[in-house]
Design an enzyme around this catalytic site. Sequence first.
Site, PDB file in Angstrom:
ATOM      1  N   ILE A 140      -1.257   1.798  -9.434  1.00 37.42           N
ATOM      2  CA  ILE A 140      -1.546   2.732  -8.373  1.00 37.42           C
ATOM      3  C   ILE A 140      -2.107   2.271  -7.016  1.00 37.42           C
ATOM      4  O   ILE A 140      -2.948   1.258  -7.144  1.00 37.42           O
ATOM      5  CB  ILE A 140      -2.548   4.296  -8.623  1.00 37.42           C
ATOM      6  N   ASN A 178      -4.404  -6.297  -8.880  1.00 33.22           N
ATOM      7  CA  ASN A 178      -5.487  -5.274  -9.080  1.00 33.22           C
ATOM      8  C   ASN A 178      -6.753  -6.325  -8.366  1.00 33.22           C
ATOM      9  O   ASN A 178      -7.043  -6.615  -9.538  1.00 33.22           O
ATOM     10  CB  ASN A 178      -6.168  -4.075 -10.052  1.00 33.22           C
ATOM     11  N   MET A 219     -10.766  -0.214  -6.348  1.00 33.73           N
ATOM     12  CA  MET A 219      -9.452  -0.910  -5.953  1.00 33.73           C
ATOM     13  C   MET A 219      -8.073   0.000  -6.571  1.00 33.73           C
ATOM     14  O   MET A 219      -8.721   1.059  -6.768  1.00 33.73           O
ATOM     15  CB  MET A 219     -10.145  -2.711  -7.013  1.00 33.73           C
ATOM     16  N   CYS A 220      -7.358  -1.151  -7.241  1.00 35.26           N
ATOM     17  CA  CYS A 220      -6.138  -0.200  -7.163  1.00 35.26           C
ATOM     18  C   CYS A 220      -6.421  -0.055  -9.106  1.00 35.26           C
ATOM     19  O   CYS A 220      -7.603  -0.570  -9.458  1.00 35.26           O
ATOM     20  CB  CYS A 220      -5.129  -1.608  -7.266  1.00 35.26           C
ATOM     21  N   GLN A 221      -5.221   0.371  -9.553  1.00 34.40           N
ATOM     22  CA  GLN A 221      -5.495   0.664 -11.102  1.00 34.40           C
ATOM     23  C   GLN A 221      -4.632   0.008 -11.653  1.00 34.40           C
ATOM     24  O   GLN A 221      -2.322   0.010 -11.195  1.00 34.40           O
ATOM     25  CB  GLN A 221      -5.301   2.022 -11.526  1.00 34.40           C
TER      26      GLN A 221
END
Length: 258
Positions: free
Chosen positions: A78, A108, A1-3
Site C-alpha cells: 500500500i 517501504n 511511508m508505505c505498508q
Amino acid sequence: MCQLLGMNCNTPTDILFSFEGFHRRGGLTDHHADGWGIAFFEGKGCRIFLDDKPSVESAVAHLVRNYPIKSQNVIAHIRKATQGEVNLANTHPFMREMWGQYWIFAHNGDLKTFQPEAGCHFNPVGTTDSERAFCYLLEQLRSKWCSAPQLDELFAEIDRLAAEIRQHGVFNFMLSNGEVLFAHCATNLHYIIRQAPFNKAHLVDDDVTVDFSTVTTPYDRVAVVATQPLTDNESWTQLLPGQLLLFRDGAPLLTSGN
C-alpha cells in the site's frame, strides 16, 4: 511511508484474512492512499493486481477480497508516495523476469540520494526510487550470475546489496521468485509463524476473528510478514534494523546479522 505485506507457506494458502485488515490501511485506518498492489505466485506463473486508487476504495481490492487465490508466496503493498507521481507505472509491487523466473519486489522507505546508472538488463519504467532500487539489485545479480546460483550465495549477495542501498535512506523491502521470500528491515518489519496447534487471531484494523484450527491441517505452516502487526492477540517478532530474512516453506531458513 508505505505498508508491506508478505506471505510464505509450505502449501498453497489464501491470504484473505490478512488482506482484510491490510487493505483497510489504504485510506481508512491509516493514510496510505496513493495506490496499492498484490502479487500471487502460482507455480511458475504470477497473478499481479495493481490500482492507483486507495485500496479501501478500490474495486480491484474488492475483487481480491472475494477471490480466494491460493499461493505459497504473496507480496502486497500500500503506497504513500514519497517519490514519483501517483499512477500505475509507480505502483508496487514491481515484476521482472530473471533466470527464467518472475521476481516480485515491493519497498517501504525513501532513497533520496540513490541514482544508479542505467543498466544493461533492467531499467525502471516509472519514476520511483523503489523501482530504481529493484532494477539495480537485479542488474547486479544478473551481472554476477548468468543462471541462478546456490541459495546461500544468492542470500549473501542480496544482503550485501541491501547494505549498500540502505546507505542512501530507508530500505525496507520484500522480494520473491515464487520459491522463497526475502524480507529486509531498515526500520519496521514484523513476522509471525502460524503452525499447529493453531489458535484464533483477531485483526487490529477490523473486528474480525478467525479460528485457524478450523481452516487448516496439522501440517500447514504459514509465515506472514508485515510492516506493522496485523493482529492484536498474537506474538509477532520484530526484525532488527539491517536484518535480512529468507523464508521457505513457511519458516525462516536464512538470516543475516544487522
